[in-house]
Design a protein around this motif. Structure first.
Motif, mmCIF file in Angstrom:
data_model
loop_
_atom_site.group_PDB
_atom_site.id
_atom_site.type_symbol
_atom_site.label_atom_id
_atom_site.label_comp_id
_atom_site.label_asym_id
_atom_site.label_seq_id
_atom_site.Cartn_x
_atom_site.Cartn_y
_atom_site.Cartn_z
ATOM 1 N N ASP A 1 -2.053 8.958 -11.269
ATOM 2 C CA ASP A 1 -0.970 8.437 -12.115
ATOM 3 C C ASP A 1 -0.009 7.610 -11.282
ATOM 4 O O ASP A 1 1.205 7.687 -11.464
ATOM 5 N N LEU A 2 -0.546 6.810 -10.358
ATOM 6 C CA LEU A 2 0.299 5.964 -9.520
ATOM 7 C C LEU A 2 0.831 4.793 -10.345
ATOM 8 O O LEU A 2 0.068 4.043 -10.955
ATOM 9 N N ASP B 1 -7.357 5.110 -7.292
ATOM 10 C CA ASP B 1 -5.928 5.045 -6.953
ATOM 11 C C ASP B 1 -5.570 3.678 -6.377
ATOM 12 O O ASP B 1 -4.458 3.179 -6.591
ATOM 13 N N VAL B 2 -6.506 3.052 -5.627
ATOM 14 C CA VAL B 2 -6.267 1.709 -5.090
ATOM 15 C C VAL B 2 -6.087 0.716 -6.234
ATOM 16 O O VAL B 2 -5.239 -0.176 -6.175
ATOM 17 N N ARG C 1 -13.262 -2.486 -2.910
ATOM 18 C CA ARG C 1 -11.801 -2.521 -2.848
ATOM 19 C C ARG C 1 -11.341 -2.086 -1.460
ATOM 20 O O ARG C 1 -12.012 -1.285 -0.811
ATOM 21 N N PRO C 2 -10.192 -2.587 -1.018
ATOM 22 C CA PRO C 2 -9.688 -2.155 0.295
ATOM 23 C C PRO C 2 -9.263 -0.697 0.247
ATOM 24 O O PRO C 2 -8.856 -0.181 -0.801
ATOM 25 N N SER C 3 -9.346 -0.012 1.379
ATOM 26 C CA SER C 3 -8.822 1.344 1.467
ATOM 27 C C SER C 3 -7.310 1.282 1.668
ATOM 28 O O SER C 3 -6.752 0.237 2.004
ATOM 29 N N PHE C 4 -6.642 2.426 1.473
ATOM 30 C CA PHE C 4 -5.197 2.447 1.688
ATOM 31 C C PHE C 4 -4.864 2.200 3.165
ATOM 32 O O PHE C 4 -3.825 1.627 3.484
ATOM 33 N N GLN C 5 -5.755 2.609 4.058
ATOM 34 C CA GLN C 5 -5.527 2.337 5.475
ATOM 35 C C GLN C 5 -5.527 0.837 5.741
ATOM 36 O O GLN C 5 -4.674 0.317 6.474
ATOM 37 N N GLN C 6 -6.468 0.108 5.102
ATOM 38 C CA GLN C 6 -6.499 -1.347 5.261
ATOM 39 C C GLN C 6 -5.279 -1.990 4.603
ATOM 40 O O GLN C 6 -4.715 -2.948 5.127
#
Length: 883
Positions: free
Chosen positions: A626-627, A685-686, A747-752
């Protein structure tokens, strides 16, 4: 299956009479030797196939050539050739042709093409860095054909020795200065000349340049660019740091690369100078130019001491000791005087000086006073409370205390005497009976004492515990150590409402009796299902383990006991977020009564904060689900914290979660695969993060305007996505658009995302936007609050204040790296200004040192300059130039 296909193919081929005959190469490629620049042609013929696809292979790699020709020699007989019009050394190698029939590959014999020409180099002489008169070797290797190949060396324009067979190594006994060299390779076809190399003499490196501060917070991150290396790799750098006029020199030796270092343990709000020198094999470089900077302010480290008062019928005079500069850790904005009467905390007062006179002394009788010092960052600790009493009352109270002490001492002595008498009598009786009635046998005596007495008429005053809830033991054990007694919470006004219940402002009394402002999430009072209660407590259990500046952390859980109800209502205690949720803040910037600008750097900072929080959650195997901007909160430092984990799930195996039941979900933030199959991963979530980026860039607009929730899936499955917001940079839109790839793994990761957003933010840090006034927002909007003109505002009208800074970088939630004299406060008593916001809360009365209000007294004079004067800086530079 392959066998059936082969049989079917064989049947079809039998119609034309080719099955069983096999493939025969009637012409094979042959070895060829050609001079460089001439034409070469290879031939290959195959029989037994109709329209075969003949391909050429060189050294195991398929060749693609437009010069390949096909000739028909018969009904099932084909010939092809491969030619090179101007053969070069790179064309030399092994060639053959291949055809494929019924999933089988047939290959011709293999042939070599040999190219004769001038020699080509396998190894050319490389640059050398050496000390004066130190021997070194140079290498050179070349091949034909034709062979043999000879190598001749040239050093400083002079031939060295006679030709040698390749490969060749030249021994150089040493040089005193830089010199050029190369080699020549010769065969019967001609001569090739190598690259020209240089023998450098190693020298001291040059001084580093571009010394700057990358980040400034509690720690200082320095970066620099090395100068000329002196033809030798840099190994270490020495960083010298000195606090101007107040501290000794400190040295830090770091290994390089990278050319970065984090300075820790610096004093707050202090002037420092730093410089860097780097070393190679020869020695250290000169130092870089001095970089001067001022560390950020902090809250005062101690409370004001020696709080005293003088009470009369007309006024109360209060005085306390001023804090030293080291204790302030910033520039003093005000002293905050807090007083309590009858157990109720009264409106705090602000004073510029370390004393105050308050009219009407009688109203302060039996009041308790505390004082703390405040900087632009916040207020320090409170001084011990002092009770205000008249002088006669103090003497009388002292005498009363003396008499009470005497009476207590007498009472204690009496009790001790009675106990001693009782013990003595008990021992005497035992001795008497023991001598008169001595037991004939070894019988043991049994003594007992009542362990507890009960009264059925007493009222049960115990607090509710987790045992009163029908929840599993694992959840109960996890929340046991964060359970807060209900008596320590005082609920205030409602901050927001939803389907689950409401969020209310509250005051939490901590173990050290201090008060903390918190937010309390309270379930609806009509909820009686243990399942709903357990779902609320699961969210709290997730948050208990969180420890990240961009993820909201649980303070505790409390239980509200309801009369006549079996189950208490759980209350989740969270940190109070001064500026509310990010979505409302963005809407106010665009649609509020007084809209304000948010710089691109600030918007990217919001994105960066959220990405860091989500990176932390994904590392903990938490899917948020739910972001959105509405579920991100802004604290008093304008940092974004990811919040609201009501839909979160922890993954214990695998990398996805499948929702088992249909529930209300935020459709416009949900990824394509989640809408289709109810599958949620970190990559879904991304997707939601990309939508949140769009919300931030549009200042709170609703995603997919004009598209209904029921139409979202069809809209997305056609390849449609959110349009680029107005005034959005291409690189930012490209980043958010990458979050909406239909393939989750693309999709990019949150780290990226953290790395890319940090690079974007740092790029914006070095830009200089036009000078604009900055906006400070106070969103608390209580009744009686002053607006810009000092008049009382309505209960729903938030207070706004504008304050000019020297640069656009100096905002209410960031400390400028370089402080200027012009940064001195202006109109520090204005409600809603930086001073009032930093101190916290809303103040109806801002009182001067003599008890007057702001309307009755105008402050004159300005505070002294925050920076060390230019003369002092020059003096300090002279002091440390030779350190």
């Amino acid at each position: 299956m392959k066998l059936l296909l082969w049989i079917l193919g064989c049947f079809l081929q039998s119609l034309v009479g080719t099955c069983g005959k096999g493939v025969v190469f009637t012409k094979q490629p042959v070895n060829q030797t050609a001079s460089q620049g001439n034409k070469v042609r290879l031939g290959c013929a195959v029989e037994g196939m109709s329209e075969p696809d003949i391909i050429w292979i060189k050294d195991g790699e398929k060749l693609y050539s437009t010069d390949q020709l096909f000739l028909t020699l018969g009904e099932q007989h084909w010939e092809t050739s491969y030619s090179v019009r101007s053969v070069q050394q790179q064309d030399a190698g092994q060639y053959w042709c291949e055809v494929e029939l019924h999933n089988q590959t047939f290959s011709s014999e293999r042939a070599w093409i040999t190219v004769e020409g001038v020699p080509h180099f396998l190894e050319e002489p490389q640059d050398v860095a050496t000390f004066p008169n130190v021997p070194f070797n140079l290498s050179c290797s070349a091949v034909g054909p034709p062979e043999p190949v000879e190598v001749l060396w040239w050093l400083g324009g002079v031939q060295e020795g006679e030709p040698q067979a390749s490969p060749s190594v030249l021994y150089v006994p040493g040089v005193n200065s830089s010199i050029k060299f190369y080699c020549e390779a010769k065969n019967t076809r001609g001569i090739s000349v190598s690259r020209t190399g240089t023998a450098h003499i190693k020298v001291l490196p040059a001084a580093p340049v571009s010394l700057q501060i990358l980040r400034m917070s509690d720690n200082i991150t320095l970066s620099w660019i090395p100068g000329f290396t002196g033809h030798s790799e840099l190994s270490t750098c020495i960083i010298q740091v000195v606090r101007l006029r107040k501290g000794p020199l400190s040295k830090h030796e770091v290994q390089v690369p990278p050319h970065l270092h984090v300075l820790t343990g610096l004093s707050s709000y202090s002037n420092y100078s730093v410089r860097v020198s780097c070393s190679n094999e020869v020695g250290p470089s000169p130092f870089s130019s001095l970089l001067h900077f001022v560390t950020p302010e902090s809250v005062p480290s101690v409370a004001p001491k020696n709080l005293t008062f003088d009470l009369s019928e007309q006024q109360l005079s209060v005085q306390w000791a001023q804090l030293q500069e080291e204790e302030l850790q910033g520039k003093l904005l005000a002293y905050k005087l807090q007083w309590t009467l009858g157990g109720e905390t009264q409106e705090p007062l602000l004073f510029k000086e370390n004393w105050a006179r308050l009219s009407g002394g009688g109203r302060f009788f039996n009041a308790s006073f505390q004082v703390s010092a405040c900087t632009s960052v916040g207020c320090g600790p409170w001084s011990p409370p002092v009770l205000v009493l008249p002088a006669s009352a103090q003497i009388q109270v002292g005498r009363s205390h003396m008499w009470v002490g005497l009476l207590l001492g007498l009472l204690v002595a009496t009790v001790v005497g009675l106990l001693l008498t009782f013990v003595a009598q008990r021992r005497g009786k035992e001795t008497q009976f023991g001598s008169a009635f001595k037991s004939p046998g070894a019988e043991s005596s049994v003594f007992f004492t009542a362990a507890q007495s009960f009264s059925r008429n007493m009222t049960d005053l115990q607090e509710s515990t987790l045992d009163a809830l029908c929840i599993n033991n694992e959840l109960k054990d996890k929340l046991q150590d964060v359970l807060i007694p209900e008596r320590l919470l005082t609920l205030g006004r409602t901050l927001g409402k939803g389907e689950f219940g409401s969020v209310r402002e509250a005051i939490l009394k901590t173990e050290d009796s201090s008060l903390q402002k918190v937010a309390v999430k309270v379930l609806k009072s009509d909820i009686t299902s243990s399942g709903d209660i357990e779902q609320c407590l699961k969210e709290a259990a997730y948050m208990k383990d969180f420890n990240h500046p961009n993820v909201i952390k649980l303070i505790g859980v409390s239980l509200h006991k309801r009369p006549g109800q079996r189950l208490p209502i759980p209350m989740v205690v969270l940190p109070f977020m001064k500026h509310g949720d990010l979505h409302t803040f963005l809407l106010l910037s665009r649609l509020g009564e007084q809209p304000f600008d948010l710089s691109l750097k600030t918007l990217v900072q919001f994105m960066f904060d959220i990405a860091r929080g989500m990176e932390y959650l994904s590392s903990k195997n938490i899917i948020h689900r739910d972001l959105a901007a509405r579920n991100c909160m802004l604290n008093e430092n304008m940092s974004v914290c990811v919040a609201d984990f009501g839909l979160s799930k922890k993954i214990y195996s695998g990398d996805y979660y499948r929702q088992g039941s249909v529930s209300k979900l935020p459709v416009k933030w949900i990824a394509l695969e989640s809408l289709a199959d109810n599958i949620y991963t970190a990559q879904s979530d991304v997707w939601a993060f990309g939508v949140t980026m769009w919300e931030i860039m549009t200042r709170g607009q609703t995603p997919y305007p004009g598209v209904e929730n029921s139409e979202i899936y069809e809209f997305l499955i056609k390849g449609e996505r959110l349009k680029k917001p107005a005034d959005c940079r291409d690189d930012i839109y490209e980043l958010m658009h990458g979050c909406w790839s239909p393939v989750p793994k693309c999709r990019p990761s949150f780290q990226q995302l953290v790395v890319q957003l940090e690079a974007l933010h740092l790029g914006l840090s070095h830009t200089c936007p036009p000078k604009q006034p900055l906006l400070y927002v106070n969103l608390e909007g209580d009744e009686g609050e002053l607006d810009r003109g000092g008049e009382a505002a309505g209960p729903k009208a938030p207070a706004w204040s504008f304050e000019a800074e020297t640069t656009a970088e100096a905002s209410s939630w960031s400390v400028p790296w370089q402080r200027q004299a012009e940064d001195e406060e202006k109109d520090w008593l204005m409600t809603g200004s930086r001073a009032a916001l930093a101190i916290g809360g809303d103040y109806r009365y801002i009182v001067g040192p003599c008890g007057t209000t702001e309307e009755e007294e105008t402050w004159r004079g300005r505070g002294e300059a925050e920076n060390t004067t230019q003369e002092e800086v020059r003096e300090d530079e002279d002091d440390i130039i030779n350190f």
